[in-house]
Design a protein around this motif. Structure first.
Motif, PDB file in Angstrom:
ATOM      1  N   TYR A 152       0.864  -1.183   0.000  1.00  0.00           N
ATOM      2  CA  TYR A 152       0.000   0.000   0.000  1.00  0.00           C
ATOM      3  C   TYR A 152       0.896   1.227   0.000  1.00  0.00           C
ATOM      4  CZ  TYR A 152      -3.793   3.206   1.099  1.00  0.00           C
ATOM      5  OH  TYR A 152      -4.719   4.226   1.036  1.00  0.00           O
ATOM      6  N   MET A 153       0.769   2.053  -1.029  1.00  0.00           N
ATOM      7  CA  MET A 153       1.585   3.266  -1.094  1.00  0.00           C
ATOM      8  C   MET A 153       0.694   4.466  -0.806  1.00  0.00           C
ATOM      9  SD  MET A 153       4.186   2.595  -4.239  1.00  0.00           S
ATOM     10  CE  MET A 153       5.367   3.801  -3.678  1.00  0.00           C
ATOM     11  N   ALA A 154       1.010   5.199   0.256  1.00  0.00           N
ATOM     12  CA  ALA A 154       0.235   6.387   0.642  1.00  0.00           C
ATOM     13  C   ALA A 154       1.029   7.618   0.234  1.00  0.00           C
ATOM     14  CB  ALA A 154      -0.006   6.382   2.151  1.00  0.00           C
ATOM     15  N   LEU A 155       0.553   8.329  -0.770  1.00  0.00           N
ATOM     16  CA  LEU A 155       1.297   9.469  -1.314  1.00  0.00           C
ATOM     17  C   LEU A 155       0.575  10.767  -0.989  1.00  0.00           C
ATOM     18  CD1 LEU A 155       1.953   7.781  -4.772  1.00  0.00           C
ATOM     19  CD2 LEU A 155       3.478   7.820  -2.786  1.00  0.00           C
ATOM     20  N   GLY A 156       1.209  11.596  -0.177  1.00  0.00           N
ATOM     21  CA  GLY A 156       0.593  12.859   0.217  1.00  0.00           C
ATOM     22  C   GLY A 156      -0.675  12.654   1.020  1.00  0.00           C
ATOM     23  N   ILE A 157      -0.630  11.646   1.882  1.00  0.00           N
ATOM     24  CA  ILE A 157      -1.769  11.355   2.782  1.00  0.00           C
ATOM     25  C   ILE A 157      -1.250  11.501   4.209  1.00  0.00           C
ATOM     26  CG2 ILE A 157      -3.292   9.499   3.622  1.00  0.00           C
ATOM     27  CD1 ILE A 157      -3.475   8.467   0.760  1.00  0.00           C
ATOM     28  N   SER A 158      -1.972  12.271   5.037  1.00  0.00           N
ATOM     29  CA  SER A 158      -1.443  12.555   6.381  1.00  0.00           C
ATOM     30  C   SER A 158      -1.510  11.342   7.312  1.00  0.00           C
ATOM     31  CB  SER A 158      -2.204  13.730   7.000  1.00  0.00           C
ATOM     32  OG  SER A 158      -3.583  13.435   7.074  1.00  0.00           O
ATOM     33  N   GLY A 159      -2.541  10.495   7.135  1.00  0.00           N
ATOM     34  CA  GLY A 159      -2.672   9.317   7.998  1.00  0.00           C
ATOM     35  C   GLY A 159      -3.650   9.543   9.140  1.00  0.00           C
ATOM     36  N   ALA A 160      -4.763  10.211   8.839  1.00  0.00           N
ATOM     37  CA  ALA A 160      -5.823  10.381   9.847  1.00  0.00           C
ATOM     38  C   ALA A 160      -6.364   9.004  10.232  1.00  0.00           C
ATOM     39  CB  ALA A 160      -6.954  11.238   9.258  1.00  0.00           C
ATOM     40  N   ASN A 167       5.705  11.645   2.278  1.00  0.00           N
ATOM     41  CA  ASN A 167       5.065  12.847   2.818  1.00  0.00           C
ATOM     42  C   ASN A 167       6.139  13.893   3.110  1.00  0.00           C
ATOM     43  OD1 ASN A 167       3.588  14.724   4.608  1.00  0.00           O
ATOM     44  ND2 ASN A 167       2.013  13.140   4.536  1.00  0.00           N
ATOM     45  N   LYS A 168       5.808  15.153   2.865  1.00  0.00           N
ATOM     46  CA  LYS A 168       6.774  16.237   3.108  1.00  0.00           C
ATOM     47  C   LYS A 168       7.000  16.488   4.589  1.00  0.00           C
ATOM     48  CE  LYS A 168       5.288  19.913   0.848  1.00  0.00           C
ATOM     49  NZ  LYS A 168       5.102  21.082  -0.011  1.00  0.00           N
ATOM     50  N   ASP A 169       5.968  16.120   5.377  1.00  0.00           N
ATOM     51  CA  ASP A 169       6.001  16.439   6.804  1.00  0.00           C
ATOM     52  C   ASP A 169       6.527  15.234   7.598  1.00  0.00           C
ATOM     53  OD1 ASP A 169       5.506  17.009   9.417  1.00  0.00           O
ATOM     54  OD2 ASP A 169       3.312  17.183   9.216  1.00  0.00           O
ATOM     55  N   PRO A 170       7.724  15.386   8.233  1.00  0.00           N
ATOM     56  CA  PRO A 170       8.276  14.233   8.976  1.00  0.00           C
ATOM     57  C   PRO A 170       7.403  13.808  10.150  1.00  0.00           C
ATOM     58  CG  PRO A 170       9.574  16.227   9.365  1.00  0.00           C
ATOM     59  CD  PRO A 170       8.592  16.575   8.295  1.00  0.00           C
ATOM     60  N   ASP A 171       6.528  14.690  10.618  1.00  0.00           N
ATOM     61  CA  ASP A 171       5.663  14.350  11.753  1.00  0.00           C
ATOM     62  C   ASP A 171       4.298  13.817  11.319  1.00  0.00           C
ATOM     63  OD1 ASP A 171       7.561  15.166  13.623  1.00  0.00           O
ATOM     64  OD2 ASP A 171       6.957  17.277  13.396  1.00  0.00           O
ATOM     65  N   ALA A 172       4.115  13.590  10.035  1.00  0.00           N
ATOM     66  CA  ALA A 172       2.807  13.101   9.576  1.00  0.00           C
ATOM     67  C   ALA A 172       2.508  11.748  10.231  1.00  0.00           C
ATOM     68  CB  ALA A 172       2.798  12.963   8.052  1.00  0.00           C
ATOM     69  N   PRO A 173       1.292  11.568  10.761  1.00  0.00           N
ATOM     70  CA  PRO A 173       0.966  10.314  11.471  1.00  0.00           C
ATOM     71  C   PRO A 173       1.084   9.060  10.607  1.00  0.00           C
ATOM     72  CG  PRO A 173      -0.847  11.925  11.637  1.00  0.00           C
ATOM     73  CD  PRO A 173       0.214  12.571  10.818  1.00  0.00           C
ATOM     74  N   ILE A 174       1.047   9.213   9.298  1.00  0.00           N
ATOM     75  CA  ILE A 174       1.160   8.026   8.429  1.00  0.00           C
ATOM     76  C   ILE A 174       2.468   7.290   8.697  1.00  0.00           C
ATOM     77  CG2 ILE A 174       2.237   9.237   6.438  1.00  0.00           C
ATOM     78  CD1 ILE A 174      -0.475   6.560   6.052  1.00  0.00           C
ATOM     79  N   PHE A 175       3.514   8.046   9.112  1.00  0.00           N
ATOM     80  CA  PHE A 175       4.816   7.403   9.351  1.00  0.00           C
ATOM     81  C   PHE A 175       4.777   6.457  10.563  1.00  0.00           C
ATOM     82  CE2 PHE A 175       6.565  11.214   6.963  1.00  0.00           C
ATOM     83  CZ  PHE A 175       6.838  10.477   5.811  1.00  0.00           C
ATOM     84  N   GLN A 176       3.756   6.617  11.409  1.00  0.00           N
ATOM     85  CA  GLN A 176       3.661   5.710  12.562  1.00  0.00           C
ATOM     86  C   GLN A 176       3.248   4.301  12.153  1.00  0.00           C
ATOM     87  OE1 GLN A 176       1.126   7.695  15.406  1.00  0.00           O
ATOM     88  NE2 GLN A 176       2.496   9.448  15.440  1.00  0.00           N
ATOM     89  N   VAL A 177       2.582   4.172  10.999  1.00  0.00           N
ATOM     90  CA  VAL A 177       2.189   2.825  10.564  1.00  0.00           C
ATOM     91  C   VAL A 177       3.007   2.362   9.359  1.00  0.00           C
ATOM     92  CG1 VAL A 177      -0.201   3.004  11.409  1.00  0.00           C
ATOM     93  CG2 VAL A 177       0.326   3.670   9.053  1.00  0.00           C
ATOM     94  N   ALA A 178       3.812   3.264   8.788  1.00  0.00           N
ATOM     95  CA  ALA A 178       4.536   2.911   7.555  1.00  0.00           C
ATOM     96  C   ALA A 178       5.714   1.987   7.859  1.00  0.00           C
ATOM     97  CB  ALA A 178       5.032   4.180   6.876  1.00  0.00           C
ATOM     98  N   ASP A 179       5.922   0.999   6.974  1.00  0.00           N
ATOM     99  CA  ASP A 179       7.114   0.151   7.067  1.00  0.00           C
ATOM    100  C   ASP A 179       8.279   0.855   6.397  1.00  0.00           C
ATOM    101  OD1 ASP A 179       5.840  -2.408   8.104  1.00  0.00           O
ATOM    102  OD2 ASP A 179       4.595  -1.985   6.364  1.00  0.00           O
ATOM    103  N   VAL A 180       7.976   1.590   5.335  1.00  0.00           N
ATOM    104  CA  VAL A 180       9.001   2.362   4.622  1.00  0.00           C
ATOM    105  C   VAL A 180       8.477   3.786   4.494  1.00  0.00           C
ATOM    106  CG1 VAL A 180      10.302   2.612   2.472  1.00  0.00           C
ATOM    107  CG2 VAL A 180       9.656   0.325   3.268  1.00  0.00           C
ATOM    108  N   GLY A 181       9.210   4.741   5.013  1.00  0.00           N
ATOM    109  CA  GLY A 181       8.745   6.127   4.959  1.00  0.00           C
ATOM    110  C   GLY A 181       9.773   7.014   4.283  1.00  0.00           C
ATOM    111  N   LEU A 182       9.286   7.903   3.441  1.00  0.00           N
ATOM    112  CA  LEU A 182      10.196   8.821   2.762  1.00  0.00           C
ATOM    113  C   LEU A 182       9.689  10.237   2.974  1.00  0.00           C
ATOM    114  CD1 LEU A 182      12.670   8.909   0.905  1.00  0.00           C
ATOM    115  CD2 LEU A 182      11.119   8.646  -1.045  1.00  0.00           C
ATOM    116  N   VAL A 183      10.521  11.068   3.631  1.00  0.00           N
ATOM    117  CA  VAL A 183      10.146  12.471   3.809  1.00  0.00           C
ATOM    118  C   VAL A 183      10.622  13.203   2.569  1.00  0.00           C
ATOM    119  CG1 VAL A 183      10.392  14.525   5.261  1.00  0.00           C
ATOM    120  CG2 VAL A 183      10.377  12.260   6.314  1.00  0.00           C
ATOM    121  N   ALA A 184       9.692  13.487   1.695  1.00  0.00           N
ATOM    122  CA  ALA A 184      10.079  14.085   0.401  1.00  0.00           C
ATOM    123  C   ALA A 184       8.852  14.649  -0.276  1.00  0.00           C
ATOM    124  CB  ALA A 184      10.713  13.018  -0.480  1.00  0.00           C
ATOM    125  N   ASP A 185       9.126  15.398  -1.354  1.00  0.00           N
ATOM    126  CA  ASP A 185       8.047  15.932  -2.180  1.00  0.00           C
ATOM    127  C   ASP A 185       7.633  14.853  -3.182  1.00  0.00           C
ATOM    128  OD1 ASP A 185       6.509  17.174  -4.091  1.00  0.00           O
ATOM    129  OD2 ASP A 185       7.615  19.069  -3.981  1.00  0.00           O
TER     130      ASP A 185
END
Ligand code: FAD
Length: 345
Positions: A288-296, A313-331
């Motif tokens: 599952y790839m979440a692109l530009g989704i905050s993770g509500a 996600n551009k925002d390193p604090d986006a909640p999606i990173f709490q469930v992501a196995d692979v996270g990329l802080v980027a545009d």
């Protein structure tokens, strides 16, 4: 007096104890069994008893479905009923058939279906007529033959808590719908040949509602509900054009279905049928790839059981990173085209 009451309750429980026999409502489209119904069969098989599949519809399609259903693993009998009223079944037209199948002489102990729009209105309706509860969105179950009770788990509070509920012996027929992502779909089994039984339809004169039309979203892409890979976009995609231009090439190269957050759907970037989440579809693909989704939490409720979650996600604090196995802080507008290029080579 308490002991006497307990004894009475126990003897009543054993008097009604019957080996599990599930009636599974199999939904199909143009003769093809819905994947959710195949998952409902797997859940029913886990009860450890007999499994009867119920198929309704117009004559032509029912025969095709019966042909497949009798070869499915775990199915011990196939009941089928054809009527013009069952081509587009409504709660009003289908419920009387179920009620007649569950009449006092029947051996059915459980009624099972996928969590579909139709089942969500039919099962509670029939259960209420029988004065028994219906349990929805079951994700696991176990049946205790000795006590004739079935224990279920089901997510509550948008998946933030799991409730464990038990239907005791005093409930003679246990109704439940199944969350399809929690059970693998039943497969064809070589040599399997379940008994086939024709059931007379129960004609309903002048039903209070009438089927006018069904509009099905057409797409050449994999169906979001069953796809093994899903690429989803959120509000960050800006508009419908950039949503399509950015996400679709990636989905194409991965052979993935496209999903969207509610914000993206509400803003008109994507069709309603693509919404993932509490009020959209529940998916559990391999990727599952979440692109530009905050993770509500409402979005997570629809995808957090995915096997591998990748978030950009551009925002390193986006909640999606709490469930992501692979996270990329980027545009994502830089990353996604690069990824497509790399995947193509
Ligand atoms: P936002 O929260 O606005 O997030 C956008 C994200 O994109 C931000 O994290 C931002 O950092 C990031 N971003 C911006 N630009 C870029 C860029 N260039 N590159 C990378 N990242 C970028 N929501 C659902 O999704 N599904 C549901 O089923 C659902 N049901 C709901 C039910 C109820 C009862 C309620 C109250 C809400 C529901 N919601 C649902 C809405 C949910 O609460 C959120 O509002 C929604 O999920 C937010 O969508 P989003 O992540 O796309 O948008």
């Amino acid at each position: 007096r308490t002991i006497l009451r307990c004894q009475r309750q126990l003897s009543r429980a054993y008097a009604t104890a019957a080996p599990p026999h599930a009636l599974v409502f199999l939904e199909h489209r143009q003769g093809v069994i819905d994947s959710g119904s195949l998952s409902a069969l797997t859940a029913a098989e886990q009860l450890g008893g007999q499994v009867s599949a119920l198929i309704i519809g117009g004559k032509d399609h029912v025969q095709d479905v019966v042909h497949t259903a009798k070869k499915l693993k775990g199915v011990t009998s196939v009941l089928h009923s054809s009527s013009p009223q069952y081509v587009h079944p409504l709660p009003e037209t289908l419920s009387p058939l179920l009620e007649s199948l569950l009449s006092k002489s029947s051996s059915f102990t459980h009624v099972v279906s996928a969590t579909s729009s139709l089942a969500k209105s039919v099962l509670p309706r029939v259960a209420a007529k029988l004065d028994v509860p219906a349990i929805s969105e079951v994700t696991s179950l176990s049946h205790d033959k000795a006590s004739n009770s079935t224990t279920f788990t089901r997510p509550i509070y948008a998946g933030n808590a799991i409730a464990t509920v038990r239907a005791p012996a005093s409930i003679p027929v246990k109704f439940f719908t199944v969350r399809s992502t929690a059970f693998s779909p039943a497969q064809l089994q070589e040599g399997a040949e379940a008994e086939v039984v024709a059931v007379n339809p129960v004609q309903v004169n002048d039903p209070v509602t009438e089927h006018i039309k069904t509009t099905i979203a057409k797409s050449d892409r994999p169906d979001l509900g069953v796809a093994t890979r899903v690429v989803s976009g959120g509000r960050a995609l800006k508009n419908a054009e950039t949503f399509e231009a950015t996400l679709y090439p990636l989905a194409d190269v991965l052979g993935a279905a496209v999903g969207a957050s509610r914000a993206a759907v509400d803003a008109g970037y994507a069709d309603n049928s693509l919404q993932v989440g509490q009020t959209g579809k529940v998916v559990a693909p391999e990727l599952y790839m979440a692109l530009g989704i905050s993770g509500a939490i409402q979005h997570l409720a629809g995808m957090k059981d995915s096997k591998l979650i990748v978030a950009v996600n551009k925002d390193p604090d986006a909640p999606i990173f709490q469930v992501a196995d692979v996270g990329l802080v980027a545009d994502l507008f830089q990353v996604v085209p690069e990824l497509v290029k790399k995947l193509k080579t």
